[in-house]
Design a protein around this motif. Sequence first.
Motif, PDB file in Angstrom:
ATOM      1  N   UNK A  29     -19.941 -36.794 -54.293  1.00 16.05           N
ATOM      2  CA  UNK A  29     -20.071 -35.891 -53.137  1.00 16.05           C
ATOM      3  C   UNK A  29     -18.665 -35.504 -52.651  1.00 16.05           C
ATOM      4  N   UNK A  30     -18.040 -34.593 -53.378  1.00 11.60           N
ATOM      5  CA  UNK A  30     -16.626 -34.277 -53.137  1.00 11.60           C
ATOM      6  C   UNK A  30     -16.318 -33.605 -51.802  1.00 11.60           C
TER       7      UNK A  30
ATOM      8  N   UNK B 291     -26.925 -35.326 -60.030  1.00 14.27           N
ATOM      9  CA  UNK B 291     -26.557 -36.003 -58.783  1.00 14.27           C
ATOM     10  C   UNK B 291     -25.180 -35.611 -58.268  1.00 14.27           C
ATOM     11  N   UNK B 292     -24.751 -34.404 -58.563  1.00  8.23           N
ATOM     12  CA  UNK B 292     -23.562 -33.869 -57.895  1.00  8.23           C
ATOM     13  C   UNK B 292     -24.042 -33.328 -56.553  1.00  8.23           C
ATOM     14  N   UNK B 293     -23.751 -34.041 -55.477  1.00 12.13           N
ATOM     15  CA  UNK B 293     -24.206 -33.646 -54.146  1.00 12.13           C
ATOM     16  C   UNK B 293     -23.246 -32.603 -53.583  1.00 12.13           C
ATOM     17  N   UNK B 294     -23.449 -31.374 -54.009  1.00 13.88           N
ATOM     18  CA  UNK B 294     -22.550 -30.290 -53.645  1.00 13.88           C
ATOM     19  C   UNK B 294     -23.293 -28.972 -53.841  1.00 13.88           C
ATOM     20  N   UNK B 295     -22.849 -27.936 -53.159  1.00 12.21           N
ATOM     21  CA  UNK B 295     -23.508 -26.632 -53.259  1.00 12.21           C
ATOM     22  C   UNK B 295     -23.453 -26.051 -54.664  1.00 12.21           C
ATOM     23  N   UNK B 296     -22.515 -26.494 -55.494  1.00  9.48           N
ATOM     24  CA  UNK B 296     -22.418 -25.985 -56.862  1.00  9.48           C
ATOM     25  C   UNK B 296     -23.654 -26.356 -57.685  1.00  9.48           C
ATOM     26  N   UNK B 297     -24.415 -27.359 -57.226  1.00 11.18           N
ATOM     27  CA  UNK B 297     -25.616 -27.776 -57.946  1.00 11.18           C
ATOM     28  C   UNK B 297     -26.838 -26.930 -57.628  1.00 11.18           C
TER      29      UNK B 297
ATOM     30  N   UNK C 216     -24.266 -44.619 -61.455  1.00 14.39           N
ATOM     31  CA  UNK C 216     -24.890 -43.708 -60.503  1.00 14.39           C
ATOM     32  C   UNK C 216     -24.135 -43.779 -59.185  1.00 14.39           C
ATOM     33  N   UNK C 217     -24.539 -42.983 -58.201  1.00 11.52           N
ATOM     34  CA  UNK C 217     -23.772 -42.924 -56.954  1.00 11.52           C
ATOM     35  C   UNK C 217     -23.818 -44.229 -56.164  1.00 11.52           C
ATOM     36  N   UNK C 218     -24.821 -45.087 -56.408  1.00 12.72           N
ATOM     37  CA  UNK C 218     -24.880 -46.385 -55.744  1.00 12.72           C
ATOM     38  C   UNK C 218     -23.860 -47.365 -56.334  1.00 12.72           C
ATOM     39  N   UNK C 219     -23.577 -47.187 -57.621  1.00 11.94           N
ATOM     40  CA  UNK C 219     -22.696 -48.119 -58.314  1.00 11.94           C
ATOM     41  C   UNK C 219     -23.396 -49.402 -58.721  1.00 11.94           C
TER      42      UNK C 219
END
Length: 240
Positions: A120-121, A178-184, A52-55
Amino acid sequence: MSRRRIGEVLLLCAATLFASPALSAELPPGFAYLRDIGPTIRQDIRYAGSANFLGRPAKGYDAAECILTTEAAKALSAVQATVTKQGLTLVVFDCYRPAGAVADFVGWAKAGGPEDPQWHPRVRRDELVAKGYIGAQSSHTRGSTVDLALASVARPSRLENSCGLREADTLDFGSGFDCFDEVSETRHADIPAEAAANRHLLVQAMRGHGFRNYSKEWWHFTLEKEPFAKTRFDFPISPR
């Protein structure tokens, strides 16, 4: 048989007769383990591990179990019954989330850091809260919100190069969980037609059983008639 031996046997029988059966971990009234209500729903609880994004595991995630309010679990089981007729299954990534885990997410974000091509690219880590990708409060703490996707029972596919969750056996939704981007954003225009159709399919299936979608995350749904609409919980996710 001696009197002593007879007494030992009687004591053993009494202990067996009155022993309490093994019970699942105690949950607050109104909550249930999803697998007890919707056992065919796949669970891939990412915050219980390091993918996950926390790792790392999030605070309060002591087990990879989906816990929901009983009402939400029953409604989700009804969704599963609907999509199963189409050769599909639900795959849940997160369900009830302890308030301590929400604080853990916020603390991680505020620690700062650059963009991350997987999670979060286009947004710096310390901007994720301000831009609304990580909330200081979360509907997940109320127990009737779930993050999920659809997968094909017959033909699983892996989105290994997608922003967000990787190696998930799901349909193509244009981005991963959990893709922190507008595409989601659920209605984002710049995604393939197949991904847009899959998002629509998921929204319709969930809506048909009382769930509403969060427009910035195609995977995020809350039961409209949630029983604890004003209550935040912080009990840990324990083994069933």
